[in-house]
Design an enzyme around this catalytic site. Structure first.
Site, mmCIF file in Angstrom:
data_model
loop_
_atom_site.group_PDB
_atom_site.id
_atom_site.type_symbol
_atom_site.label_atom_id
_atom_site.label_comp_id
_atom_site.label_asym_id
_atom_site.label_seq_id
_atom_site.Cartn_x
_atom_site.Cartn_y
_atom_site.Cartn_z
ATOM 1 N N LEU A 1 0.826 -1.206 0.000
ATOM 2 C CA LEU A 1 0.000 0.000 0.000
ATOM 3 C C LEU A 1 0.862 1.258 0.000
ATOM 4 O O LEU A 1 2.064 1.198 0.229
ATOM 5 C CB LEU A 1 -0.935 -0.032 1.205
ATOM 6 C CG LEU A 1 -1.819 -1.299 1.268
ATOM 7 C CD1 LEU A 1 -2.406 -1.492 2.649
ATOM 8 C CD2 LEU A 1 -2.927 -1.218 0.220
ATOM 9 N N THR B 1 6.297 0.316 1.810
ATOM 10 C CA THR B 1 7.492 1.045 2.240
ATOM 11 C C THR B 1 7.059 2.120 3.223
ATOM 12 O O THR B 1 6.577 3.186 2.839
ATOM 13 C CB THR B 1 8.219 1.668 1.034
ATOM 14 O OG1 THR B 1 8.571 0.633 0.118
ATOM 15 C CG2 THR B 1 9.486 2.395 1.476
ATOM 16 N N LYS C 1 14.591 -1.507 4.081
ATOM 17 C CA LYS C 1 14.042 -1.022 2.812
ATOM 18 C C LYS C 1 14.327 0.463 2.625
ATOM 19 O O LYS C 1 14.719 0.911 1.538
ATOM 20 C CB LYS C 1 12.533 -1.284 2.748
ATOM 21 C CG LYS C 1 11.857 -0.744 1.475
ATOM 22 C CD LYS C 1 12.432 -1.360 0.202
ATOM 23 C CE LYS C 1 11.899 -0.712 -1.064
ATOM 24 N NZ LYS C 1 10.458 -0.883 -1.254
#
Length: 339
Positions: free
Chosen positions: A108, A139, A214
């Site tokens: 999302l 993220t 990430k």
């Protein structure tokens, strides 16, 4: 922490499956190590995918291609139609998506979207989800994943975070980079699914660790496009072929993998300024950079290079470049500084 094994030589061979066949028809004794054989050895699952942006749609298609029973949901329903045509079931609500799935993958836009899709009377956690596995790939900041994990656990379900590195092409081929966070036994449960989406899956720590990694791996990529635009501005006046120029940069010690992989797209934009299709656009990079800066501030330090890059990309977005691919951003800086 368990690290995945490097792919075997056999796995790199070309699969001889006939066109249109879901699985390779080579007998198992003569297997090439292709994805089809890997999938045949694994139980097909009912998997839901919530969030059908570029990456979510590609992940759903990959899961269909390797033989899973896939259901999808997206806030804008039209984005689900191409997947319906490929055999996916389209759920009316996140709640109904979770009700029919053994595992649900969410990818999302941001923390607000996560809260909306998991919460509320029609959210993923609204029904009986005891025993379900949720794999969260957005993220976002680590604190957002930790907060979500607590909500999922309270509902009797399990959360594994696994944000991924890569774009649409690798997603369709099952060649993403997975950064998994969670308890070891939970990551092990998710691994059969993740290994069909990723060329490697690294368990990097507890919930929140995947989000941290990430943000970290995306930062050099985000600032590279601005750095390359500035480098190009120093030599754009030279009468040389742009393809040759990009190839030369890619062959230097400062040339990252992405320039080697996507050099042709970069060179085309530098030569023509034409807009192509986007896989990771300027506005998506801006969102990630804002998240990185916020996380750094929460940890007590600044990210001066990231902050300056964000300011340039904010300017580019206001100038109409928000939807343009990251490979085109070096051309923005060159055009901006002309004269």
């Amino acid at each position: 922490m368990r690290r995945c094994s490097p792919p075997s030589a056999a796995a790199s061979r070309i699969c001889p499956r006939p066109a249109g066949a879901r699985f390779c028809t080579t007998p198992p004794a003569a297997s090439t190590g292709c994805d089809g054989h890997q999938t045949e050895r694994r139980k097909a699952m009912r998997i839901g995918v919530a969030g059908l942006g570029r990456m979510g749609a590609a992940i759903a298609r990959r899961l269909i291609d390797v033989g899973h029973e896939v259901a999808v949901w997206n806030r804008t329903g039209a984005r689900a139609e191409p997947l319906r045509a490929l055999g996916a079931t389209v759920a009316a609500t996140p709640r109904s998506l979770a009700a029919g799935a053994e595992a649900v993958i969410t990818i999302l836009t941001d923390a607000a979207a996560i809260d909306a899709v998991y919460g509320g009377p029609d959210g993923l956690l609204a029904g009986d989800v005891k025993g379900r596995l949720f794999i969260e790939m957005s993220t976002v900041r680590p604190e957002d994943e930790r907060a979500l994990a607590a909500r999922v656990a309270a509902a009797g379900a399990t959360l594994v975070e696994c944000p991924v590195g890569g774009t649409v092409g690798p997603a369709l081929q099952g060649k993403l980079l997975g950064l998994a966070g969670g308890a070891a036994e939970d990551v092990a449960r998710a691994r059969p699914i993740l290994e069909q989406l990723c060329r490697r899956v690294d368990h990097v720590g507890p919930i929140g660790a995947g989000a941290s990694m990430k943000l970290a791996i995306n930062l050099p990529l985000a600032v590279f496009w601005q750095a390359f635009g500035e480098a190009y501005a120093l030599c754009r006046h030279l009468d040389v072929d742009r393809g040759w120029l990009v190839e030369l940069f890619a062959d230097t010690s400062g040339g990252p993998n992405v320039l080697k992989a996507r050099g042709a797209a970069v060179a085309k934009t530098l030569a023509t300024a034409e807009q192509g299709s986007a896989t990771f656009d300027c506005d998506s990079i801006r969102k990630d950079l804002r998240t990185m800066v916020a996380e750094a501030h929460a940890l007590g330090f600044d990210l001066p290079i990231a902050e300056r890059t964000l300011a340039v990309y904010d300017e580019a977005s206001r100038a109409g470049w928000g939807g343009r691919d990251c490979t085109e951003l070096p051309a923005y800086w060159s055009a901006r500084t002309k004269g």
